[in-house]
Design an enzyme around this catalytic site. Structure first.
Site, PDB file in Angstrom:
ATOM      1  N   ASP A  92       6.512  66.772  74.358  1.00 29.87           N
ATOM      2  CA  ASP A  92       6.761  66.599  72.940  1.00 29.87           C
ATOM      3  C   ASP A  92       8.286  66.610  72.770  1.00 29.87           C
ATOM      4  O   ASP A  92       9.022  67.114  73.620  1.00 29.87           O
ATOM      5  CB  ASP A  92       6.104  67.698  72.122  1.00 29.87           C
ATOM      6  N   GLU A 103       2.473  69.243  53.001  1.00 32.09           N
ATOM      7  CA  GLU A 103       1.957  69.652  54.306  1.00 32.09           C
ATOM      8  C   GLU A 103       2.296  68.590  55.341  1.00 32.09           C
ATOM      9  O   GLU A 103       2.229  67.400  55.074  1.00 32.09           O
ATOM     10  CB  GLU A 103       0.444  69.889  54.254  1.00 32.09           C
TER      11      GLU A 103
END
Length: 878
Positions: free
Chosen positions: A275, A623
């Site tokens: 990542d 979010e």
């Protein structure tokens, strides 16, 4: 379409001619250029010709060109979560992943992935033609799907997943990979990547430092099944290892996850990327390694082939010299990477690679747009419909559309999204549906969390600079506003939205840039006006040389405001400075005055409406991934409470007091607790973030042109009290499989405008352990409307000495039935569907009884009409 076919035909002719010519003369400078050789032979030849420094450079996500060998640059970083994301070109945008999961339709998801891969190919081809092939977000390696288990509804990135169930996630993920990668025996259409491996699902603010712990049981029962399905059976091309640590080791350097399970047990031969910035976390945050060289060497020895986002892997050159890793180990990673590029046909003639002939006309083609609408319709979940409030009649005289998401184009696109040419909000969809004969009134009424909002005023006529209307805009090719601007121009206002890599001005692209906007605001009244700045990533506002707003940090759609006291006729110098350091780029300056909403007055204004549609919920503005959000109930992209913000409940209470039917359309990427609404609002539709055609799909459901059949891929709990601590990765009392309480709406739940009955269960009484089992049932549409049903099969089993789920989904199929029509649906249970997981994580095939339940929801779902479920017992014998 004819133009597209002509393009393909001509491209094929040109490619064949070129290839035939080259083959006849057999002129290759190097063997790796010869398409008649095996990919393995070509890759081995190419890598053998590289220097250590060249090899290491290829292990960064932005791999540079190797000019001496004719190897072009390539950026591995691209996204296709629900349509190609972040590209500078217009694309088709499907519902967010959680919404696609609500369709419970693997066929639709596979087709979406197929269409998205075609659009990705068209973008890649255009990028080559335009000399942009080495840029980010135009490549063919997509870091999707996100198959983490949505174990806790507070996680802001749960919207990117397929929900909380391992089986549903595995089946949908498999369909996505097969659609994206295609079925050519030699070439990949595009390369999928299963992420984030593994045991990763928040909290977002702690993702770079937290150490996830899970029992071997939970690891193999919950967190790994989807990854195993994609790696072993779907043959996914790539895997992304997560930021966090697992059992004390960073995931990208985990003995258990990377070496033992992924590479040894599952025999994964594809590539692994970290990542982005995860390798830096080894030595900066987890503190498990002293420096970049040791961290990079360890990651590579654990099979992590790409360092995304940083240049930590550049230290591998020194690590080899230090003896921390051998060059042969570097070769293994580089060969994996070039194998993917060769499998994508990047070094072969166009005529040999059918996908390379994809024309630009596939972008936003009619079939793709139609499928985006289909999936948006399929995703809608009808949670409540008391006294047949829905569907509404189209000939109503007046409809009130209220709420913060009613006309919000940002919400419907979700995160990790592309930008389509047209977005239909709920308001627009309703207007389109009812036509001119019905009056549609709209008021935003509140923000997501507050009853005070900025009422905007058009001030463009009040802006000027040195006698010229508008704003002086200066653009800099760095994030510090340093040096001379690369471009200066006059603009009418400050309102911009760019996808990363899109042209900002001249040759400058929307990536790592900054801008300064200068204008004089002339006040027309004595009093006050509020300026609101909204943007990614950082900005500050100066008024008459004094800084009034400062958000010079990564802000992600953050908005801040400043109230200016004004005197009529006076000029005020406004300077707005902005920078962007990756991702989407946006900056907006608006003006108006804050006003507190009077909900009773609003209700009085709309009390003559025939129906009131409240469109609320939450939004990707609140979010998402590692966000800075300053709103009650939200933190770092996650939520601190799953309750619907109180202001929205208060507004609906006022609307209900009118006595008119109120419909609640809820947009969200996760489960929201709505205890008051579930008791008091007669009709509730969960609409997720449904993509470019969200508004059309919502209107189709509200007015009965589409009979909803979506199902919840997550549990909707009653409140925060139902949730264990967020950072606890134990599955005890989590998700429908282990939650012992009573949910508000359970996993797999969803209503229809018609009814379905189940009978004629066919199930063998006995079966050998570790053997497949076929089960069938007859489903009948016993209602008055045509409709779709999601047939769900659950297994329930108790075995002495073993932990087992309360129930577990092991089969599902979405079917369409006309009223009165019946269909027999069959399921083939695999041996692994019937095993149990031991405490040490091993799978056991044991004798005993298994309860098989098939219906329109979980076994404990009871409805008043019709026989909604059938059950039988299967005896497994040694």
């Amino acid at each position: 379409m004819k133009k597209a076919l002509l393009f393909v035909f001509l491209s094929a002719i040109v490619g064949i001619a070129a290839f035939t010519s080259v083959k006849k003369e057999e002129k290759y400078a190097y063997p790796f250029q010869d398409p008649s050789l095996s990919i393995e032979a070509r890759v081995n030849d190419l890598v053998s010709r590289l220097t250590l420094e060249e090899k290491v450079a290829q292990m960064l996500n932005s791999a540079p060109a190797i000019d001496r060998l004719g190897i072009p640059s390539y950026d591995w970083w691209n996204e296709v979560l629900h349509g190609v994301a972040r590209t500078p070109y217009k694309v088709t945008v499907y519902p967010q992943a959680i919404g696609m999961a609500a369709t419970f339709d693997t066929t639709s998801l596979q087709r979406m992935a197929d269409f998205s891969a075609l659009e990705g190919r068209a973008i890649y081809n255009k990028a080559i033609q335009e000399g942009k092939s080495g840029q980010r977000y135009v490549g063919l390696t997509y870091w999707t799907p996100n198959i983490n288990i949505f174990r806790d509804p507070r996680w802001g990135r749960g919207q990117e997943t397929y929900g909380e169930d391992p089986f549903l996630t595995a089946m949908l993920g498999r369909a996505f990979v097969r659609g994206l990668q295609g079925d050519d025996p030699k070439y990949l259409k595009a390369a999928a990547c299963a992420k984030h491996y593994a045991v990763h699902s928040g909290p977002e603010p702690e993702r770079h430092v937290f150490n996830a712990t899970a029992t071997n049981y939970d690891l193999w029962d919950t967190y790994l099944p989807a990854f195993e399905e994609l790696v072993v059976n779907a043959k996914v091309a790539g895997v992304m290892c997560a930021y966090n640590a697992f059992k004390g080791q960073p995931c990208c350097g985990s003995d258990v996850l990377m070496n033992d399970i992924l590479r040894n047990q599952w025999q994964f031969t594809g590539y692994v990327t970290s990542d982005c910035w995860a390798i830096d976390d080894f030595f900066k945050n987890h503190k498990t390694h002293p420096d970049a060289a040791s961290a990079s060497a360890d990651a590579v020895m654990h099979g992590t082939d790409i360092d995304c986002g940083t240049d930590a892997y550049k230290a591998l050159v020194q690590a080899v010299k230090n003896g921390q890793i051998t060059e042969r180990m570097i070769d293994v990673s580089v060969k994996r990477l070039f194998t993917i590029r060769f499998r994508l046909g990047m070094f072969d003639p166009i005529a040999m690679v059918k996908y390379a002939q994809t024309p630009p006309e596939v972008l936003e083609s009619e079939p793709h747009k139609a499928h985006a609408l289909k999936m948006a319709r399929q995703s809608m979940v009808l949670l409540k419909n008391e006294k047949n409030t829905l569907p509404l009649k189209k000939n109503l005289k007046k409809i009130a559309v209220i709420g913060p998401n009613a006309d919000n184009p940002i919400a419907v696109l979700g995160n990790y999204n592309g930008i389509p040419s047209e977005i239909v909000t709920a308001l627009q969809g309703i207007k389109n549906k009812v036509g001119a004969g019905t009056q549609v009134v709209y008021e935003r009424a509140s923000t997501f969390t507050k009853d005070t909002l900025l009422v905007y005023t058009d001030v463009k006529s009040q802006l000027s600079f040195e006698g010229n209307p508008g704003v002086k805009a200066e653009y800099f090719n760095n994030v510090e506003l340093k040096g001379q601007p690369v471009a200066t121009r006059q603009e009418p206002e400050i309102s911009h939205f760019w996808q990363e890599g899109e042209t900002v001005v001249g040759s400058m692209k929307a990536y790592n840039f900054s801008a300064r906007y200068t204008t004089d605001f002339t006040a027309t009244t004595t009093g006050s006006i509020t300026f609101e700045v909204e943007g990614d990533d950082g900005y500050r506002l100066l008024v008459d040389g004094k800084e009034q707003l400062n958000a010079w940090t990564r802000n992600r759609w953050g908005a801040k405001s400043y109230k200016l006291s004004t005197q009529q006729g006076k000029k005020y110098r406004l300077v707005l400075e902005y920078y962007q350091d990756g991702g989407k780029a946006s900056v907006h300056l608006r003006a108006g005055n804050f006003a507190k909403s009077d909900f009773k007055a609003l209700a009085n204004r709309v009390k003559d409406a025939d129906a009131i549609i409240f469109v609320g919920g939450i939004s990707p503005q609140l979010e998402g991934e590692e966000m800075k959000v300053d709103e009650p109930g939200f933190n770092g992209g996650d939520r601190t409470s799953i309750l619907l913000p109180k202001v929205q409940t208060d507004l609906m209470k006022a609307l209900k007091a009118t006595g008119k039917p109120v419909v609640f359309v809820m947009m969200t990427g996760s489960a929201i607790a709505i205890p008051w609404e579930a008791q008091n609002i007669p009709a509730i539709v969960n609409a997720w973030y449904a993509g470019q055609s969200a508004g059309t799909a919502i209107a189709d459901v509200l007015f009965g042109d589409y009979n909803p059949a979506g199902r919840l891929p997550v549990t909707f709990y009653k409140g925060d009290q139902d949730l264990p601590p967020f950072g606890d990765y134990s599955m005890t009392n989590r998700t429908y499989r282990y939650f012992t309480g009573q949910p508000l709406y359970g996993f797999g739940y969803g209503l229809s405008y018609t009814t379905f009955t189940y009978d004629k269960l066919e199930l063998p009484k006995n079966s050998q352990v570790n053997s497949p089992v076929r089960v069938s049932v007859r489903v009948t549409n016993s209602g008055k409307m045509d409709g779709e049903e999601v047939v769900q099969l659950y297994l329930t089993r108790q075995v002495n000495g073993y932990k087992t789920p309360l129930r577990a989904l092991k089969g599902f199929e979405r079917i369409a039935l006309k009223r009165g029509e019946s269909k027999v649906v069959s399921f083939d249970l695999r041996p692994q569907d019937l095993h149990v997981i031991a405490e040490d994580g091993t799978a056991k095939h044991l004798p005993g009884n298994v309860t098989v339940s098939i219906g329109g929801g979980q076994p404990d779902t009871k409805t008043k009409k019709g026989k909604q479920m059938v059950e039988g017992t299967l005896a497994l014998k040694d």
